[in-house]
Design a protein around this motif. Structure first.
Motif, short mmCIF file in Angstrom:
data_model
loop_
_atom_site.label_atom_id
_atom_site.label_comp_id
_atom_site.label_asym_id
_atom_site.label_seq_id
_atom_site.Cartn_x
_atom_site.Cartn_y
_atom_site.Cartn_z
N MET A 1 10.26 1.84 -11.32
CA MET A 1 10.08 1.61 -9.89
C MET A 1 8.94 2.49 -9.39
SD MET A 1 12.68 2.07 -6.67
CE MET A 1 13.77 0.86 -7.34
N LEU A 2 8.16 1.94 -8.53
CA LEU A 2 7.03 2.64 -7.94
C LEU A 2 7.52 3.63 -6.88
CD1 LEU A 2 3.93 2.75 -7.73
CD2 LEU A 2 4.10 0.97 -6.01
N LYS A 3 6.89 4.78 -6.84
CA LYS A 3 7.20 5.77 -5.81
C LYS A 3 5.92 6.02 -5.01
CE LYS A 3 8.92 10.44 -5.14
NZ LYS A 3 9.40 11.66 -5.79
N ILE A 4 6.03 6.03 -3.71
CA ILE A 4 4.88 6.25 -2.85
C ILE A 4 4.72 7.76 -2.67
CG2 ILE A 4 3.83 5.79 -0.61
CD1 ILE A 4 4.27 3.28 -2.33
N THR A 5 3.64 8.30 -3.19
CA THR A 5 3.34 9.73 -3.07
C THR A 5 2.01 9.90 -2.36
OG1 THR A 5 2.11 9.83 -5.16
CG2 THR A 5 4.51 10.20 -5.28
N PRO A 6 1.75 11.08 -1.82
CA PRO A 6 0.43 11.31 -1.22
C PRO A 6 -0.71 11.06 -2.21
CG PRO A 6 1.94 13.01 -0.51
CD PRO A 6 2.66 12.21 -1.57
N GLU A 7 -0.50 11.41 -3.45
CA GLU A 7 -1.54 11.19 -4.47
C GLU A 7 -1.78 9.69 -4.69
OE1 GLU A 7 0.23 15.06 -4.64
OE2 GLU A 7 1.25 13.15 -4.98
N PHE A 8 -0.70 8.92 -4.71
CA PHE A 8 -0.83 7.47 -4.85
C PHE A 8 -1.65 6.90 -3.69
CE2 PHE A 8 0.66 3.26 -3.58
CZ PHE A 8 0.41 2.53 -4.73
N VAL A 9 -1.30 7.31 -2.47
CA VAL A 9 -2.00 6.80 -1.29
C VAL A 9 -3.48 7.21 -1.33
CG1 VAL A 9 -2.14 6.89 1.22
CG2 VAL A 9 0.08 6.68 0.10
N GLY A 70 2.79 5.17 5.59
CA GLY A 70 3.86 4.33 6.13
C GLY A 70 3.68 2.86 5.77
N ALA A 71 2.45 2.39 5.82
CA ALA A 71 2.19 0.99 5.48
C ALA A 71 2.54 0.71 4.02
CB ALA A 71 0.73 0.65 5.76
N TYR A 72 2.17 1.62 3.12
CA TYR A 72 2.52 1.43 1.71
C TYR A 72 4.02 1.54 1.51
CZ TYR A 72 -2.08 0.79 -0.30
OH TYR A 72 -3.30 0.27 -0.64
N LEU A 76 6.32 -1.33 -0.28
CA LEU A 76 7.29 -1.05 -1.35
C LEU A 76 8.68 -1.54 -0.96
CD1 LEU A 76 8.15 0.15 -4.04
CD2 LEU A 76 8.30 2.39 -2.91
N LYS A 77 9.10 -1.26 0.27
CA LYS A 77 10.42 -1.69 0.72
C LYS A 77 10.54 -3.21 0.65
CE LYS A 77 14.49 -1.10 2.57
NZ LYS A 77 15.58 -0.57 1.79
N ILE A 80 10.95 -4.22 -3.03
CA ILE A 80 12.31 -3.94 -3.50
C ILE A 80 13.28 -4.99 -2.95
CG2 ILE A 80 14.22 -2.30 -3.33
CD1 ILE A 80 12.04 -0.07 -3.37
N PHE A 81 13.14 -5.32 -1.68
CA PHE A 81 14.00 -6.32 -1.05
C PHE A 81 13.86 -7.67 -1.75
CE2 PHE A 81 14.33 -9.81 2.04
CZ PHE A 81 15.69 -9.72 2.34
N GLU A 82 12.63 -8.10 -1.97
CA GLU A 82 12.40 -9.40 -2.61
C GLU A 82 12.96 -9.41 -4.03
OE1 GLU A 82 11.36 -12.25 -1.36
OE2 GLU A 82 11.11 -11.34 0.61
N GLU A 83 12.75 -8.33 -4.78
CA GLU A 83 13.28 -8.27 -6.15
C GLU A 83 14.80 -8.32 -6.13
OE1 GLU A 83 11.51 -4.75 -7.81
OE2 GLU A 83 9.59 -5.75 -8.15
N SER A 84 15.41 -7.62 -5.18
CA SER A 84 16.87 -7.62 -5.06
C SER A 84 17.38 -9.01 -4.70
CB SER A 84 17.29 -6.61 -4.00
OG SER A 84 18.65 -6.73 -3.71
#
Length: 94
Positions: A1-9, A70-72, A76-77, A80-84
């Motif tokens: 699962m992807l995690k949104i981090t400052p480095e990612f952004v 916040g947009a990223y 992600l949310k 996750i919702f669509e996959e669920s």
């Protein structure tokens, strides 16, 4: 699962632009992530004598960065919702 981090952004930002609104102590920052959804941040001082353009850039970038973050998070949310939803739907479900 992807995690949104400052480095990612940070890795997704492909452009940044700054403006000082003429005649004011307001600095604007536009951050452009690779998806093209530009986010703006702003900063101002209460008194012209305390205006520092470097600080204006710093704080307006923080404001814009938080919006990109916040947009990223929303992206992600939704993923996750669509996959669920897809995992829970069987052949009989619509």
């Amino acid at each position: 699962m992807l995690k949104i981090t400052p480095e990612f952004v940070e890795s997704k930002i492909v452009g940044e632009h700054y403006w000082v609104v003429p005649g004011t102590t307001t600095t604007l920052c536009a951050l452009v992530p690779e998806n093209g959804v530009t986010q703006f941040g702003e900063s101002s001082t209460a008194h012209g004598r305390t205006f520092n353009e470097e600080d204006g850039r710093k704080y307006s970038r923080i404001m814009a960065f938080n919006k990109v973050l916040g947009a990223y998070g929303i992206i992600l949310k939704n993923k996750i919702f669509e996959e669920s939803r897809n995992a829970n739907s069987g052949p009989d479900q619509v």
